[in-house]
Design an enzyme around this catalytic site. Structure first.
Site, PDB file in Angstrom:
ATOM      1  NE  ARG A   1       0.349   1.340   3.152  1.00 38.79           N
ATOM      2  CZ  ARG A   1       1.346   2.161   3.496  1.00 38.79           C
ATOM      3  NH1 ARG A   1       2.457   1.858   3.546  1.00 38.79           N
ATOM      4  NH2 ARG A   1       0.996   3.576   3.727  1.00 38.79           N
TER       5      ARG A   1
ATOM      6  CB  ALA B   1      -0.064   6.997  -3.648  1.00 35.73           C
TER       7      ALA B   1
ATOM      8  NE  ARG C   1      -6.207   0.638  -1.668  1.00 34.85           N
ATOM      9  CZ  ARG C   1      -5.452   1.433  -0.585  1.00 34.85           C
ATOM     10  NH1 ARG C   1      -4.105   1.079  -0.380  1.00 34.85           N
ATOM     11  NH2 ARG C   1      -6.225   1.843   0.175  1.00 34.85           N
TER      12      ARG C   1
ATOM     13  CD  GLN D   1      -2.666   2.291   6.901  1.00 32.62           C
ATOM     14  OE1 GLN D   1      -3.138   2.732   7.868  1.00 32.62           O
ATOM     15  NE2 GLN D   1      -3.219   2.364   5.807  1.00 32.62           N
TER      16      GLN D   1
ATOM     17  CG  ASP E   1      -3.031   8.063  -0.864  1.00 29.65           C
ATOM     18  OD1 ASP E   1      -2.885   8.411   0.231  1.00 29.65           O
ATOM     19  OD2 ASP E   1      -2.760   6.708  -1.350  1.00 29.65           O
TER      20      ASP E   1
ATOM     21  CG  ASN F   1      -1.877  11.356   2.994  1.00 30.02           C
ATOM     22  OD1 ASN F   1      -1.414  10.562   2.232  1.00 30.02           O
ATOM     23  ND2 ASN F   1      -1.619  11.436   4.286  1.00 30.02           N
ATOM     24  CE  LYS F   2      -4.807   5.382   4.748  1.00 32.03           C
ATOM     25  NZ  LYS F   2      -5.925   4.516   4.201  1.00 32.03           N
TER      26      LYS F   2
HETATM   27  O1  MRU Z   1      -4.252   3.147   2.184  1.00 27.85           O
HETATM   28  P1  MRU Z   1      -2.954   3.238   2.137  1.00 27.85           P
HETATM   29  O2  MRU Z   1      -2.062   2.780   3.317  1.00 27.85           O
HETATM   30  O3  MRU Z   1      -2.514   2.750   0.717  1.00 27.85           O
HETATM   31  O4  MRU Z   1      -2.746   4.732   2.351  1.00 27.85           O
HETATM   32  C1  MRU Z   1      -1.606   5.340   2.110  1.00 27.85           C
HETATM   33  C2  MRU Z   1      -1.539   6.840   2.270  1.00 27.85           C
HETATM   34  O5  MRU Z   1      -2.552   7.449   2.708  1.00 27.85           O
HETATM   35  C3  MRU Z   1      -0.128   7.367   2.076  1.00 27.85           C
HETATM   36  O6  MRU Z   1      -0.081   8.565   3.303  1.00 27.85           O
HETATM   37  C4  MRU Z   1       0.145   8.052   0.797  1.00 27.85           C
HETATM   38  O7  MRU Z   1      -0.087   6.991   0.187  1.00 27.85           O
HETATM   39  C5  MRU Z   1       1.419   8.459   0.749  1.00 27.85           C
HETATM   40  S1  MRU Z   1       2.595   7.488   0.544  1.00 27.85           S
HETATM   41  C6  MRU Z   1       4.316   8.026   0.135  1.00 27.85           C
END
Ligand code: MRU
Length: 341
Positions: free
Chosen positions: A46, A48, A87, A194, A235, A245-246
């Protein structure tokens, strides 16, 4: 540690399975497109940029998979589409698949095996390029951090979320490599954790001081002046700089503004989707409610009560102090009133 690699002998994409970290370092082998789609959707891998790199290798597996068939071009189109739709929010996913398809446009391949060989070179280059971008982001962003800073980050925007080194954590790593003493607060990031599981794991391995805080502790830590900067990944970034983002990132940005703390986003250009005018246009993934309903197999919500499980939120550009990219630091808004960047 190389957490994504292509095993050319077995023709497998090999991924460090992030679902089991930090307790176990298990490896997940993808032999075909359906394994790649599963790995992306279940979050074996996971983040991006890492999703983009895995998708590029996934295209190689797709080409190997269709090689025996007559109508291989048509079934290849279907398989690459399945990968790019695994996704919805991570812009790097569609970007990587499009780049693989574009690379072979002006060439003729008589067999899918020839295409797979060519694509493997392309995927390796996308992977190397991502690590280079992260190091560039680090060199552009490191001056934003001062010796002695405590930096809050959310989710995992580190080596594990990219081809290597990291975006937000890349900036922190670069500052530490310059000799700055940086402490990190990783918010735990419910429900997939995460921050607690992955950010803490990789920073501790690099001996970068890190402490984990429950998501709901962040306001209090800021109020007590225990946070100097916030740096997060992204993302998807729309044309006006609004950033997905998350889930929970938006809350941190609001809190950072309230407490006068600079809030930075670090992301490569491959995370920008300039076809989307603003954050309102970014598709936000909703994930399986079970992720919220259970912790370690134990139900934590009464059976008849519904839950929300939006995986991402959007931080409006006016809450972002700057976007650290591989080309330099962008200030916001990105678009002027003529619509030009
Ligand atoms: O659901 P995820 O774990 O794929 O979400 C990841 C994030 O939100 C990260 O902060 C984002 O992808 C940046 S990664 C360099």
């Amino acid at each position: 540690m190389e957490h994504i690699y292509f095993d050319s002998r077995k023709k497998n994409l090999v991924l460090l399975d992030q679902r089991f970290l930090p307790a176990q370092e298990k490896w997940f082998r993808c032999a075909d497109t359906s394994d790649v789609v599963y790995a992306l959707q279940k979050m074996v891998i996971r983040g991006a940029p890492a999703i983009g790199v895995a998708a590029a290798y996934g295209c190689v597996l797709a080409a190997l998979e269709v090689k025996g068939g007559d109508a291989w071009l048509k079934s290849l189109e279907e398989k690459t589409r399945e990968i790019s739709q695994a996704r919805p929010t991570a812009a790097n996913l569609g970007w990587a698949v499009q780049r693989m398809l574009a690379a072979c446009k002006s060439r003729i391949f008589s067999t899918a095996t020839d295409l797979a060989g060519f694509w493997l070179e392309q995927a390796l280059e996308i992977h190397r390029e991502d690590v280079r971008s992260n190091r560039l982001m680090g060199s552009h962003g490191l001056d934003l951090l001062e010796d002695g800073d405590t930096v809050m980050t959310h989710c995992n925007a580190g080596a594990l979320a990219t081809g290597g080194y990291g975006t937000a954590l890349g900036v922190i790593r670069a500052a530490v490599e310059e000799g700055k003493r940086i402490r990190v607060i990783a918010s735990e990031t419910r429900p997939f954790l995460q921050g607690a599981r992955l950010t803490a794991y990789e920073l501790a391995r690099d001996n970068i001081p890190v402490r984990v805080a429950c998501d709901n502790a962040c306001a209090y830590l800021m109020h007590r002046q225990m946070v100097n900067k916030v740096v997060v990944g992204a993302d998807c970034i729309a044309a006006n700089g609004d950033t997905a983002n998350k889930i929970g990132t938006y809350a941190l940005a609001v809190l950072a503004e309230r407490h006068g703390i600079p809030f930075y986003v670090a992301a490569p250009l491959s995370t920008f989707d300039l076809s989307l005018p603003s954050g309102e246009d970014i598709p936000i993934e909703e994930r399986d409610p079970q992720e919220v309903r259970y912790i370690m197999g134990q139900p934590i919500v009464p059976e008849d009560v519904d839950v929300y499980n939006y995986a991402f939120d959007v931080t409006p550009h006016h809450l972002i102090s700057g976007i650290i990219t591989d080309k330099g630091i962008l200030s916001l808004p990105l678009q002027d009133n003529t619509g030009a960047l």
